[in-house]
Design a protein around this motif. Structure first.
Motif, PDB file in Angstrom:
ATOM      1  N   THR A  31     -80.216  70.336  41.374  1.00  0.00           N
ATOM      2  CA  THR A  31     -79.024  69.970  40.776  1.00  0.00           C
ATOM      3  C   THR A  31     -77.782  70.007  41.656  1.00  0.00           C
ATOM      4  O   THR A  31     -76.780  69.535  41.431  1.00  0.00           O
ATOM      5  CB  THR A  31     -79.006  71.119  39.712  1.00  0.00           C
ATOM      6  N   LEU A  32     -78.014  70.656  42.881  1.00  0.00           N
ATOM      7  CA  LEU A  32     -77.030  70.433  43.941  1.00  0.00           C
ATOM      8  C   LEU A  32     -76.646  69.076  44.185  1.00  0.00           C
ATOM      9  O   LEU A  32     -75.320  68.778  44.469  1.00  0.00           O
ATOM     10  CB  LEU A  32     -77.324  71.488  45.014  1.00  0.00           C
ATOM     11  N   MET A  33     -77.663  68.339  44.390  1.00  0.00           N
ATOM     12  CA  MET A  33     -77.618  66.917  44.662  1.00  0.00           C
ATOM     13  C   MET A  33     -77.575  65.875  43.682  1.00  0.00           C
ATOM     14  O   MET A  33     -76.991  64.752  43.761  1.00  0.00           O
ATOM     15  CB  MET A  33     -79.036  66.609  45.348  1.00  0.00           C
ATOM     16  N   CYS A  34     -77.819  66.266  42.243  1.00  0.00           N
ATOM     17  CA  CYS A  34     -78.193  65.186  41.221  1.00  0.00           C
ATOM     18  C   CYS A  34     -76.812  65.605  40.060  1.00  0.00           C
ATOM     19  O   CYS A  34     -77.288  66.575  39.395  1.00  0.00           O
ATOM     20  CB  CYS A  34     -79.365  65.293  40.737  1.00  0.00           C
ATOM     21  N   THR A  35     -76.046  64.918  40.025  1.00  0.00           N
ATOM     22  CA  THR A  35     -74.928  65.175  39.204  1.00  0.00           C
ATOM     23  C   THR A  35     -75.363  65.039  37.680  1.00  0.00           C
ATOM     24  O   THR A  35     -74.951  66.001  36.773  1.00  0.00           O
ATOM     25  CB  THR A  35     -73.818  64.221  39.249  1.00  0.00           C
ATOM     26  N   GLY A  36     -76.222  64.135  37.467  1.00  0.00           N
ATOM     27  CA  GLY A  36     -76.808  63.808  36.072  1.00  0.00           C
ATOM     28  C   GLY A  36     -77.484  65.041  35.607  1.00  0.00           C
ATOM     29  O   GLY A  36     -77.390  65.665  34.264  1.00  0.00           O
ATOM     30  N   CYS A  37     -78.456  65.746  36.297  1.00  0.00           N
ATOM     31  CA  CYS A  37     -79.226  66.782  35.938  1.00  0.00           C
ATOM     32  C   CYS A  37     -78.407  68.033  35.898  1.00  0.00           C
ATOM     33  O   CYS A  37     -78.508  68.927  35.091  1.00  0.00           O
ATOM     34  CB  CYS A  37     -80.544  66.795  36.920  1.00  0.00           C
ATOM     35  N   ARG A  38     -77.350  67.967  36.651  1.00  0.00           N
ATOM     36  CA  ARG A  38     -76.350  69.311  36.589  1.00  0.00           C
ATOM     37  C   ARG A  38     -75.528  69.301  35.224  1.00  0.00           C
ATOM     38  O   ARG A  38     -75.518  70.336  34.780  1.00  0.00           O
ATOM     39  CB  ARG A  38     -75.444  69.159  37.880  1.00  0.00           C
ATOM     40  N   ARG A  39     -75.194  68.165  35.030  1.00  0.00           N
ATOM     41  CA  ARG A  39     -74.507  67.893  33.621  1.00  0.00           C
ATOM     42  C   ARG A  39     -75.472  68.184  32.414  1.00  0.00           C
ATOM     43  O   ARG A  39     -74.873  68.773  31.415  1.00  0.00           O
ATOM     44  CB  ARG A  39     -73.995  66.358  33.619  1.00  0.00           C
ATOM     45  N   PHE A  40     -76.474  67.844  32.572  1.00  0.00           N
ATOM     46  CA  PHE A  40     -77.595  67.987  31.488  1.00  0.00           C
ATOM     47  C   PHE A  40     -77.913  69.533  31.292  1.00  0.00           C
ATOM     48  O   PHE A  40     -77.817  69.954  30.258  1.00  0.00           O
ATOM     49  CB  PHE A  40     -79.008  67.349  31.832  1.00  0.00           C
ATOM     50  N   GLY A  41     -77.871  70.174  32.433  1.00  0.00           N
ATOM     51  CA  GLY A  41     -78.007  71.795  32.295  1.00  0.00           C
ATOM     52  C   GLY A  41     -76.772  72.400  31.433  1.00  0.00           C
ATOM     53  O   GLY A  41     -76.873  73.286  30.993  1.00  0.00           O
ATOM     54  N   GLU A  42     -75.628  71.838  32.046  1.00  0.00           N
ATOM     55  CA  GLU A  42     -74.400  72.432  31.558  1.00  0.00           C
ATOM     56  C   GLU A  42     -74.349  72.155  30.077  1.00  0.00           C
ATOM     57  O   GLU A  42     -74.007  72.955  29.445  1.00  0.00           O
ATOM     58  CB  GLU A  42     -73.262  71.844  32.082  1.00  0.00           C
ATOM     59  N   GLN A  43     -74.905  71.011  29.511  1.00  0.00           N
ATOM     60  CA  GLN A  43     -74.888  70.655  28.217  1.00  0.00           C
ATOM     61  C   GLN A  43     -75.980  71.598  27.591  1.00  0.00           C
ATOM     62  O   GLN A  43     -75.558  71.742  26.124  1.00  0.00           O
ATOM     63  CB  GLN A  43     -75.085  69.144  27.886  1.00  0.00           C
ATOM     64  N   MET A  44     -76.944  71.851  28.227  1.00  0.00           N
ATOM     65  CA  MET A  44     -77.935  72.720  27.363  1.00  0.00           C
ATOM     66  C   MET A  44     -77.384  73.985  27.042  1.00  0.00           C
ATOM     67  O   MET A  44     -77.570  74.584  26.226  1.00  0.00           O
ATOM     68  CB  MET A  44     -79.497  72.683  28.319  1.00  0.00           C
ATOM     69  N   HIS A  45     -76.847  74.402  28.061  1.00  0.00           N
ATOM     70  CA  HIS A  45     -76.321  75.724  28.248  1.00  0.00           C
ATOM     71  C   HIS A  45     -75.055  75.939  26.970  1.00  0.00           C
ATOM     72  O   HIS A  45     -75.044  76.624  26.105  1.00  0.00           O
ATOM     73  CB  HIS A  45     -75.645  76.156  29.401  1.00  0.00           C
ATOM     74  N   GLN A  46     -74.369  74.931  27.010  1.00  0.00           N
ATOM     75  CA  GLN A  46     -73.305  74.702  25.860  1.00  0.00           C
ATOM     76  C   GLN A  46     -74.038  74.819  24.414  1.00  0.00           C
ATOM     77  O   GLN A  46     -73.582  75.333  23.220  1.00  0.00           O
ATOM     78  CB  GLN A  46     -72.415  73.449  25.984  1.00  0.00           C
ATOM     79  N   LEU A  47     -75.048  73.771  24.316  1.00  0.00           N
ATOM     80  CA  LEU A  47     -75.654  73.566  22.986  1.00  0.00           C
ATOM     81  C   LEU A  47     -76.304  75.259  22.693  1.00  0.00           C
ATOM     82  O   LEU A  47     -76.254  75.560  21.424  1.00  0.00           O
ATOM     83  CB  LEU A  47     -77.051  72.888  23.098  1.00  0.00           C
ATOM     84  N   ARG A  48     -76.890  75.915  23.497  1.00  0.00           N
ATOM     85  CA  ARG A  48     -77.297  77.196  22.889  1.00  0.00           C
ATOM     86  C   ARG A  48     -76.267  78.142  22.743  1.00  0.00           C
ATOM     87  O   ARG A  48     -76.438  78.803  21.843  1.00  0.00           O
ATOM     88  CB  ARG A  48     -78.254  77.678  24.232  1.00  0.00           C
ATOM     89  N   ARG A  49     -75.389  77.969  23.347  1.00  0.00           N
ATOM     90  CA  ARG A  49     -73.939  78.918  23.138  1.00  0.00           C
ATOM     91  C   ARG A  49     -73.549  78.542  21.487  1.00  0.00           C
ATOM     92  O   ARG A  49     -73.395  79.273  20.727  1.00  0.00           O
ATOM     93  CB  ARG A  49     -72.954  78.733  23.961  1.00  0.00           C
ATOM     94  N   PHE A  50     -73.522  77.213  21.436  1.00  0.00           N
ATOM     95  CA  PHE A  50     -72.832  76.832  20.166  1.00  0.00           C
ATOM     96  C   PHE A  50     -73.872  77.023  18.875  1.00  0.00           C
ATOM     97  O   PHE A  50     -73.367  77.764  17.966  1.00  0.00           O
ATOM     98  CB  PHE A  50     -72.660  75.422  19.854  1.00  0.00           C
ATOM     99  N   SER A  51     -75.087  76.983  19.168  1.00  0.00           N
ATOM    100  CA  SER A  51     -76.121  77.362  18.116  1.00  0.00           C
ATOM    101  C   SER A  51     -76.088  78.777  17.754  1.00  0.00           C
ATOM    102  O   SER A  51     -76.219  79.285  16.761  1.00  0.00           O
ATOM    103  CB  SER A  51     -77.596  76.872  18.583  1.00  0.00           C
ATOM    104  N   LYS A  52     -75.947  79.767  18.765  1.00  0.00           N
ATOM    105  CA  LYS A  52     -75.810  81.102  18.662  1.00  0.00           C
ATOM    106  C   LYS A  52     -74.753  81.574  17.751  1.00  0.00           C
ATOM    107  O   LYS A  52     -74.785  82.397  16.975  1.00  0.00           O
ATOM    108  CB  LYS A  52     -75.915  81.856  19.951  1.00  0.00           C
ATOM    109  N   ALA A  53     -73.577  80.946  18.291  1.00  0.00           N
ATOM    110  CA  ALA A  53     -72.199  81.104  17.372  1.00  0.00           C
ATOM    111  C   ALA A  53     -72.316  80.572  16.190  1.00  0.00           C
ATOM    112  O   ALA A  53     -71.604  81.443  15.374  1.00  0.00           O
ATOM    113  CB  ALA A  53     -71.089  80.556  18.271  1.00  0.00           C
ATOM    114  N   SER A  54     -73.295  79.713  15.668  1.00  0.00           N
ATOM    115  CA  SER A  54     -73.131  79.242  14.191  1.00  0.00           C
ATOM    116  C   SER A  54     -74.060  79.766  13.397  1.00  0.00           C
ATOM    117  O   SER A  54     -74.384  79.812  12.052  1.00  0.00           O
ATOM    118  CB  SER A  54     -73.496  77.788  14.239  1.00  0.00           C
ATOM    119  N   ARG A  55     -74.718  80.823  13.988  1.00  0.00           N
ATOM    120  CA  ARG A  55     -76.011  81.491  13.071  1.00  0.00           C
ATOM    121  C   ARG A  55     -75.117  82.474  12.268  1.00  0.00           C
ATOM    122  O   ARG A  55     -73.990  83.209  12.610  1.00  0.00           O
ATOM    123  CB  ARG A  55     -76.742  82.361  14.002  1.00  0.00           C
TER     124      ARG A  55
END
Length: 63
Positions: A31-55
């Motif tokens: 992920t240090l070298m790959c912008t796409g995967c780094r962005r995917f990881g950030e999106q996964m983290h955000q989705l998890r936060r949003f789903s926890k907040a909406s429970r």
């Protein structure tokens, strides 16, 4: 060397289980070298936060 398919799989799995040290190291290096995967990881983290907040909470169930 880890490819993007392996990296996205590990990023998804990391949401459900702790990764081993070797998995974390390989994923971090990728992920240090790959912008796409780094962005995917950030999106996964955000989705998890949003789903926890909406429970609904116990307080919401009482109303």
């Amino acid at each position: 060397m880890m490819n993007c398919e392996e990296a996205t799989r590990l990023l998804s799995e990391a949401q459900e289980r702790p990764l081993s040290l070797s998995e974390k190291t390989s994923l971090r290096f990728h992920t240090l070298m790959c912008t796409g995967c780094r962005r995917f990881g950030e999106q996964m983290h955000q989705l998890r936060r949003f789903s926890k907040a909406s429970r609904p909470t116990d307080k919401d169930a009482d109303q």
